[in-house]
Structures are given as C-alpha cells and as structure tokens.
Design a protein around this motif. Sequence first.
Motif, PDB file in Angstrom:
ATOM      1  N   UNK A  77      10.421  -8.510  16.785  1.00 41.36           N
ATOM      2  CA  UNK A  77       9.395  -8.958  15.834  1.00 41.36           C
ATOM      3  C   UNK A  77       9.541  -8.188  14.519  1.00 41.36           C
ATOM      4  N   UNK A  78       9.228  -8.796  13.385  1.00 40.32           N
ATOM      5  CA  UNK A  78       9.409  -8.121  12.077  1.00 40.32           C
ATOM      6  C   UNK A  78       8.305  -7.097  11.809  1.00 40.32           C
ATOM      7  N   UNK A  79       8.372  -5.966  12.499  1.00 40.95           N
ATOM      8  CA  UNK A  79       7.306  -4.967  12.420  1.00 40.95           C
ATOM      9  C   UNK A  79       7.133  -4.419  11.004  1.00 40.95           C
ATOM     10  N   UNK A  80       8.237  -4.270  10.296  1.00 35.02           N
ATOM     11  CA  UNK A  80       8.131  -3.739   8.934  1.00 35.02           C
ATOM     12  C   UNK A  80       7.295  -4.661   8.053  1.00 35.02           C
ATOM     13  N   UNK A  81       7.518  -5.964   8.163  1.00 34.93           N
ATOM     14  CA  UNK A  81       6.732  -6.926   7.379  1.00 34.93           C
ATOM     15  C   UNK A  81       5.258  -6.898   7.804  1.00 34.93           C
ATOM     16  N   UNK A  82       5.020  -6.751   9.112  1.00 30.58           N
ATOM     17  CA  UNK A  82       3.637  -6.684   9.608  1.00 30.58           C
ATOM     18  C   UNK A  82       2.905  -5.483   9.007  1.00 30.58           C
ATOM     19  N   UNK A  83       3.586  -4.320   9.020  1.00 31.93           N
ATOM     20  CA  UNK A  83       2.980  -3.093   8.470  1.00 31.93           C
ATOM     21  C   UNK A  83       2.666  -3.279   6.983  1.00 31.93           C
ATOM     22  N   UNK A  84       3.612  -3.850   6.249  1.00 33.75           N
ATOM     23  CA  UNK A  84       3.421  -4.033   4.808  1.00 33.75           C
ATOM     24  C   UNK A  84       2.278  -5.005   4.510  1.00 33.75           C
ATOM     25  N   UNK A  85       2.235  -6.115   5.264  1.00 32.75           N
ATOM     26  CA  UNK A  85       1.185  -7.123   5.076  1.00 32.75           C
ATOM     27  C   UNK A  85      -0.194  -6.520   5.369  1.00 32.75           C
ATOM     28  N   UNK A  86      -0.288  -5.776   6.472  1.00 34.86           N
ATOM     29  CA  UNK A  86      -1.549  -5.160   6.879  1.00 34.86           C
ATOM     30  C   UNK A  86      -2.008  -4.122   5.851  1.00 34.86           C
ATOM     31  N   UNK A  87      -1.064  -3.299   5.374  1.00 37.05           N
ATOM     32  CA  UNK A  87      -1.423  -2.239   4.433  1.00 37.05           C
ATOM     33  C   UNK A  87      -1.864  -2.822   3.092  1.00 37.05           C
ATOM     34  N   UNK A  88      -1.252  -3.940   2.673  1.00 36.30           N
ATOM     35  CA  UNK A  88      -1.648  -4.577   1.410  1.00 36.30           C
ATOM     36  C   UNK A  88      -3.118  -5.005   1.454  1.00 36.30           C
ATOM     37  N   UNK A  89      -3.527  -5.587   2.591  1.00 36.66           N
ATOM     38  CA  UNK A  89      -4.925  -6.022   2.713  1.00 36.66           C
ATOM     39  C   UNK A  89      -5.854  -4.810   2.785  1.00 36.66           C
ATOM     40  N   UNK A 116     -11.113  13.349  -3.227  1.00 39.19           N
ATOM     41  CA  UNK A 116     -11.463  12.283  -2.286  1.00 39.19           C
ATOM     42  C   UNK A 116     -10.284  11.333  -2.063  1.00 39.19           C
ATOM     43  N   UNK A 117      -9.049  11.835  -2.198  1.00 48.28           N
ATOM     44  CA  UNK A 117      -7.861  10.998  -1.988  1.00 48.28           C
ATOM     45  C   UNK A 117      -7.828  10.445  -0.566  1.00 48.28           C
ATOM     46  N   UNK A 118      -7.215   9.282  -0.430  1.00 46.30           N
ATOM     47  CA  UNK A 118      -7.104   8.635   0.875  1.00 46.30           C
ATOM     48  C   UNK A 118      -5.738   7.947   0.983  1.00 46.30           C
ATOM     49  N   UNK A 119      -5.166   7.872   2.189  1.00 44.87           N
ATOM     50  CA  UNK A 119      -3.898   7.156   2.361  1.00 44.87           C
ATOM     51  C   UNK A 119      -3.975   5.684   1.950  1.00 44.87           C
ATOM     52  N   UNK A 120      -5.209   5.154   1.834  1.00 47.73           N
ATOM     53  CA  UNK A 120      -5.363   3.744   1.457  1.00 47.73           C
ATOM     54  C   UNK A 120      -5.392   3.543  -0.060  1.00 47.73           C
ATOM     55  N   UNK A 121      -5.240   4.642  -0.826  1.00 49.70           N
ATOM     56  CA  UNK A 121      -5.257   4.487  -2.289  1.00 49.70           C
ATOM     57  C   UNK A 121      -3.919   3.991  -2.841  1.00 49.70           C
ATOM     58  N   UNK A 122      -2.896   3.859  -1.966  1.00 49.03           N
ATOM     59  CA  UNK A 122      -1.609   3.288  -2.382  1.00 49.03           C
ATOM     60  C   UNK A 122      -0.606   4.280  -2.909  1.00 49.03           C
ATOM     61  N   UNK A 123      -0.944   5.578  -2.956  1.00 52.50           N
ATOM     62  CA  UNK A 123      -0.003   6.595  -3.463  1.00 52.50           C
ATOM     63  C   UNK A 123       0.920   7.047  -2.322  1.00 52.50           C
TER      64      UNK A 123
END
Length: 573
Positions: free
Chosen positions: A8-20, A475-482
Amino acid sequence: MSVAWNKLPWRKFEQHCFRIQKRIYRAKQSGNTRKVEKLQKLLLKSEAARLLAVRRVTQDNQGKKTAGVDGVKSVPPKERLVMAQQIHPKYWKHSKRPLPVRRIWIPKPGKPDERRPLGIPVMMERSKQALVKLALEPAWEAVFEPHSYGFRPGRSCHDAIGAIFLAIKSKPKFVFDADIKGCFDNISHDTLVEKLHTFPQLTHLIKGWLKAGVMEELHFSPTESGTPQGGVISPLLMNVALHGMEIAIQEAKYQDGKPIVIRYADDFVVLHPNKEELQKAATLATEWLKSMGLWLSPNKTRVTHTLTPHEGNVGFDFLGFTIRQFYVGKTHTGKSTHGKPLGFKTLIKPSKESIERHTQQIGQVLRKQRNAPQKRVIRDLNPIIRGWCYYHRWVICTEAFSTCDHITFLQLCRWEKTRHPNKSKQWVKEKYFIRVEERNRFGTYFKDAEGKTKPMYVVSHVDTHHQDYILVRGSSSPYDGKLLYWGKRLKQHPLVNNEKAKLLQMQKGQCPRCGLYFRDGDLLEVDHIVPTALGGKDNRSNKWVYHRHCHDEKTAEDRARIAKYKAAGINHK
C-alpha cells in the motif's frame, strides 16, 4: 494478503493525512470552528487515515499483542483491511455499544508494593480511538497552554524541567508542588464532553468509550467517571480535561507578577516569589480542579522554597530530578541577564529517589539472574543502565553517575560471591573482570561473525556524558508544518542514544525506506542495510534508522532472501 498490505502507498497516506491535520491546526488557530469540524469529518472518512490508524494499533504500538475482553491480540493483514473499512464513521451510528475495557493491575515504577490499574480496550475500539485522535489532536494542539508538556507530541519531561530552570534561575521562588489524585479515574464525564465541544456524532462515540465499563476477570463494573489508563485516546482526553487551569490561575490579580504554572500530565508546580500570592494561586487551582471532579493528593502536595528552608523543606523533586538553589561565593554565583552576580546558583540533579529506584532495579535483575550465564546478565543490565543515563544526562549528573557505578560494582561483587562462596577474591576477579581501555570491567570476550575476539561488558554510568538540552520553542507544535525543525530536533530527543542520533543526522531526519521525515512519537529502530547473515558488517556505515513498520517490512524481505540463498546452498560467512 501480507504482500498487498505492505505494498500500500503508505508514504502518500502519511502525506495526505498530515496535510489535513495541518489545515485543522491552522483553522483552529484562526478560530474557524466550522472549518475545523468539516476538516475533521473529512479526515475521519479518509481511507488513508483509517489505514494509518489500524497500522498504528496493530503494528506500531507496544501493546499490539495484548488482548481486550474479546481475546483478539493479533490481527493478520487481511483482517486489518477489513477493520479499516469497519471503522468508517458511516458505521458508527449502527454499531453496538463499545465493549468494556479489560482491567489488569501493573506495578508502579520503582514501587513494587503499589499497583495501578490499566484498562485495555478491544482491538476494534483501539483503532477507532487512534482514528479519532488523528482528527482531535491537531485542533487541541493549536490551543493548549505553552507550559503543558505531558503526553503531547514534540514535548518531553526535559522541556518541563527546562521551563522550571528558566523561571527560577534569576530569582528564588516559593513553590506549590502538587499532584492530582487519581486523575485518570476521577475526571467528570459531563464536564469533559462539554469541554470537547465537538460535533454530535463524535460526541456520542466518545461518550460510549467513557461509559463502556470495566471487566476485571469475570466481574463487570460501570464507569461513572474517569477515562481508562491504557486507551489510545486517554492521554489526550486528560490533557483536554486539565486545559484551562493555567489560564484560570493567571487571570486573578497578583503582586510581584503573575505566578508561573508548569504542568506535566497530572503533576504540576506553581512558582511565585511571594508566599501569600502563591497560596492564593494554590486555592484557585484547587477550586478549578473541583469543577472537573478532581482533587489534590494531600500526601504529595506541599509548599517549599527553592533557596531557603520553609517548613523544613528546601527545593523540590519533579519528574525524577531534584531542583534546588544554593548560596555561593562570587566565583561560583549565577548571573542575571545583565551580568550582575546573584549570590546563588540553581542546580538540577537526578533525585535520590530516582537513584535508589534505579539501583534497586539492577539488584532485582541480578537476584533473578543468580544462576544465569555472564553474557545474559550483561545483555539484561546494559539497556537498563543506558536508558537511565540517557534520561538524566541533560542535568548535572556526574556525581550521581559515579554513585550508581559504585553501587553497581558492589552488587556485581555480591553476585559473584554468591555464585562462588568458596573461591578467593582474586580468582573471582580473574574470572569475571576484563581490562578494557585501562579500566577493569565486569565482562568477557566473544567471537563475532568474522571470528574476531571482542570484549562484552557492563557499561559504566560515567561513560555517558552530560549534554545541554534545547527547550522547545514556545507553543510550537509538530502540526505547524515546520518539518525541518522537528526532524532536526528528533535527533536531540532525550531518549535517543548516540548511535541513533548520529544516524538521524546522516539521514537528515528521513526514513530511507518510505522517505518521510521522522516525527516525535514515531517508533524508531536501527537495522543493518545488508544483513549480517548476507555478509553485511556490524558497523555504523552498514546501519540505518527506520520506522518500526518499515523495519518489519524490511526484516520480512531480508528473511526471504536469506532463506532463498540457504536453499541454493550459498553461504556468505
């Protein structure tokens, strides 16, 4: 089906999920609640998120082989694909009430006489919880208080200790050192659900988990309050429940500035230079906790001072460290931000309780391994010693490490004497100690795959050197995209050993198999690029760091290759 799952294309899944997730984080920061809920629904319905949630529960988690009340403890690839379909939100309305969690009792770390409950949901509910966590966590990360450090991605105990150091290094303060009694077990369900304030479908699902009940052996008991320790989403729900305490304390008017509140999970400290103002903050904290159905543990809550004795106490212990200030002369004094001498110095060291717990653990291993071969004793002790040292190396640790080395040496001598009570000390020393780098080590020699003789010994605590810790940004977070910031930060994680950190630096924070950046919370494992069974060397140039699931896939492929060569009669050694 195993091949189909791995392909399964796990890399694409991770990228799609993280974008949302990134979009959810930004929408919550801007206060657009309607957009947040729309994106959360989109993520929950996404096939990528559902497959990732199932993989997290069935492949990555430490408890992947622990069964709930239904007895299911291992899910093969074919059933994983089915499970990913069954956790789709369209089935939530028609699904039955969640099965109760299975309660087991486990010993508290360092306190073998005390036990704490662990609630284990069934595999299907764990997958749903992992999916819901993917949607809820980014939204709450956008609003969580900056001094909250427990059970949050990208934050650790050492960030909390660093924040305390910054708060007291220039001025001594009174400390309200508090512990919330039975936090997981006593959170008010109604208040928690009201605070979550999410859309009805998700609210109904979370209520079901909270009210699922507990099965202990054959006895069922309903849950009127609390969230079970052991659930995938439980730590997030606890952080949601305790969110707002820092704001409530700081909203009141104070003299000499506002108090500083630093929280790690259910442990927190309040710092203020004025004792009366600190008592006012402590009262506000107690009243606020009552509204959540929680109260403070009287045995673990106290008021102390960082520099001068107060009620017989000076300094305090927090997360395994002792934090205290000492009066010193002008040559050793700390300095203010303007370079003026303060007359005191702030020292943070491993606590006496932490040292005692650690040496007791080593003693327990040696007692269990009284008749075991020396090599097995070495293999069992080294991970314990390294893990404890990696946790404590970020503070003033040399003296504590020397103390632990001395105690460990005496324990090893006792182990030897027990095995050979009628032999002389010289005979025992020659049998169990070897000379390595001009030091006597408890160890032996072995031959590697190439036939070379190598030493194998119990590592010393003082082999681990002190390192400076870099505090997480505000207040940095891994979800800030950096991604670059968090990828680089991972190699400096307190529990990443030196070899793994160097490999992460060489790999620039990326997994060589899937190409994704490593994030905090990812389970990382080191493996040989070319397996030693196929002629690969056991050195750093032949090693890479992988995600645990990527490592599992690579291991399966390596084993197939090894079996193929063996069947053909090819030997690489």
